[in-house]
Design a protein around this motif. Structure first.
Motif: not given
Length: 550
Positions: A173-181, A219-229, A276-285
């Motif tokens: 559920a934690v993983n799903a919450k991170a992916m949703e965000n 641990n959550v990871t957010a990716i910018d696929r255009a730049s590879g970052k 987990a939800a906050l982590a996904a948003k903050q990783a994207k930011a």
């Protein structure tokens, strides 16, 4: 080797690949049912008496025996998959003796009275051999025996009794919450430990302790696929000396970070789904956050970050064995030498810095009733009003500083390892006057708010250092001005703690814990917590970790 044992051992190795490091991974694979079995205290007492009687008969002036049963469970997941579930058990007896002023130690995993008695005789033989080379005899601080006593971590729910499926469901559920965000990848884990420790000594103590610890993390990871970052954000929960109730959120345990950050801190309960939800948003930011401009800044450090700085720049340098040079070959020495303590006026920090050592605070990883020398634990000042006033010590070190008692800092991570001096909980006392985080930030013209423990580097004397973090927010003219990246601060221990300007009050007080504090040769691990409230340090040098030199 039976097929079941082979599968368990290979699964154990595979599971360890999903951890950054797991030096405490040990023991024999075992099923959950066996983990819930208990060993009769009368059996442990007979084993201990067999060791003590054999040691005395062989010529020991002092002896202690530790009957230890160590249980571990690790549940690993990633996105929608369970990666591994590992249960281990380690059970045996360690015997330490003093003969002719020298230590000897031996251990066995044959938990029969005959085998334990033989280990005691081996320990005496080792001590006699050591005595021929030892220049000064061991001088133990006196310690009265406590008779038959017991202590247990005050948990509400034994994590080992919670069905594995319930833990798996939570992690998925934690993983799903991170992916949703917005997370592209996420992994999550629950580690739990139960140390069933029985200590007996010729001083007359028979101490039975049941110690519980838990560490939920992700641990959550957010990716910018255009730049590879890509950017990551780890859990802001921590490891605690609690049961499964730590994963049952309560409103009163949530601490809001400064306005404009979206940060949430947690006290004695942790909302893993929310984090987990906050982590996904903050990783994207982080992907679009501005890079910091190097320079001098006032730093406002969250407890989830400051705990690591306390650990490295206060906890380690004030271990007396390190000060005396006993750990120089592996862990280093300390800048906080004996002459600084004897002077009575060494300014370790500013007058608002009051740092205490203890093995008592409920919920902490270091909390036990008695240490591994049978010393009842307590609390004592290390730094008072900014001045160095004490170290962390065990029985054979107390006389070095003219103290007639141990601080109760002795610990071994297994029955198979000899106990030695380890760090207790080391914590910064909060402000006795009311001060909230937003009020602290109002006084900052140019600063950075730092959350979470990140990478760090510190020299072998625990003096010059550099620390990063998980999240960084610019502060401009008393207000949060957005997320930034590539931040690390550099200082030396004395300069840094003397720049401490203010701490928040007890309502903001929280812990950062570590399961895996390594030390010793052969190396052992220990678990400790560090408490603090959000704290401000003025005029600290900040570098940009993304900029190339030259």
């Amino acid at each position: 080797m039976r097929r079941r044992d082979f599968m368990g051992l290979t699964g154990l190795a595979a599971g360890s690949l999903f951890l950054p490091s797991l030096p405490g991974f040990g023991g024999t694979p075992v099923d959950v049912g066996r983990m819930l079995e208990q060993i009769d205290v009368a059996v442990k007492k007979r084993l201990a008496d067999a060791a003590l009687n054999a040691a005395k008969s062989a010529g020991a002036s002092y002896a202690d025996a530790r009957v230890g049963r160590y249980l571990n469970q690790y549940v690993f997941t990633r996105e929608k998959q369970v990666q591994n579930i590992v249960n281990t058990e380690s059970y045996g007896v360690g015997v330490r003796v003093l003969v002719n002023g020298a230590w000897g130690f031996a251990a066995t995993n044959d938990v029969s009275e005959a085998a334990v008695a033989q280990a005691a005789r081996e320990a005496v033989s080792i001590a006699k051999a050591n005595a021929r080379l030892q220049k000064e005899p061991v001088n133990l601080a006196p310690q009265r025996g406590y008779g038959e006593v017991s202590w247990k971590t005050p948990i509400e729910q034994n994590a080992f009794e919670v069905p594995v499926k319930q833990k798996v469901d939570l992690l998925l559920a934690v993983n799903a919450k991170a992916m949703e965000n917005g997370a592209n990848y996420v992994s999550s884990t629950i580690f739990q430990v139960n140390e069933q420790k029985y200590f007996a000594s010729t001083d007359g103590s028979y101490i039975d302790q049941d110690v519980h610890r838990i560490w939920p993390t992700f641990n959550v990871t957010a990716i910018d696929r255009a730049s590879g970052k890509f950017r990551t954000r780890d859990s802001l929960g921590t490891s605690m000396g609690l049961g499964y109730e730590y994963l049952t959120p309560r409103a009163q345990d949530k601490i809001a970070g400064p306005a404009g950050t979206g940060v949430v801190g947690y006290k004695l309960r942790y909302d893993m789904l929310e984090d987990a939800a906050l982590a996904a948003k903050q990783a994207k930011a982080k992907l679009t956050a501005k890079s910091v401009v190097p320079g001098k800044y006032d730093l406002v450090l969250d407890p989830d970050h400051l705990g690591l700085t306390i650990h490295e720049s206060v906890g380690h340098p004030l271990e007396l064995d390190r000060v005396l040079g006993y750990e120089a070959n592996y862990a280093g020495t300390s800048f906080a030498t004996m002459d600084k303590l004897k002077s009575g006026n060494f300014k370790y920090g500013s007058p608002v810095v009051n740092i205490v050592a203890d093995k008592l605070q409920p919920g902490t990883l270091g909390a036990v009733g008695y240490d591994d020398e049978g010393v009842k634990t307590g609390e004592w000042d290390l730094i008072k009003g900014g001045v160095l006033v004490n170290y962390e010590k065990i029985r054979d070190q107390a006389q070095v500083v003219g103290q007639d008692h141990s601080d109760g800092c002795c610990y071994a991570d297994s029955w198979s390892n000899v106990q030695f001096q380890r760090m207790p909980n080391v914590s910064l006392r909060p402000n006795p006057s009311k001060l909230r985080v937003d009020d602290m930030i109002k006084d900052v013209d140019k600063g950075i708010y730092i959350v979470g423990a990140g990478s760090y580097s510190i020299d072998q004397q625990r003096y010059n250092f550099q620390f990063g973090g998980k999240l960084f927010f610019a502060i401009e003219k008393g207000k949060i001005a957005g997320q930034i990246e590539d931040v690390a601060y550099q200082s030396n221990t004395q300069e840094f703690w003397n720049s401490c300007a203010a701490t928040c009050d007890a309502s903001d007080y929280r812990f950062l814990g570590t399961f895996f504090d390594g030390k010793g040769q052969p190396p052992q691990i220990s678990a400790v917590s560090h408490g603090s409230a959000t704290t401000r340090f003025n005029g600290v040098n900040v570098i940009n970790t993304a900029r190339k030199i030259g």
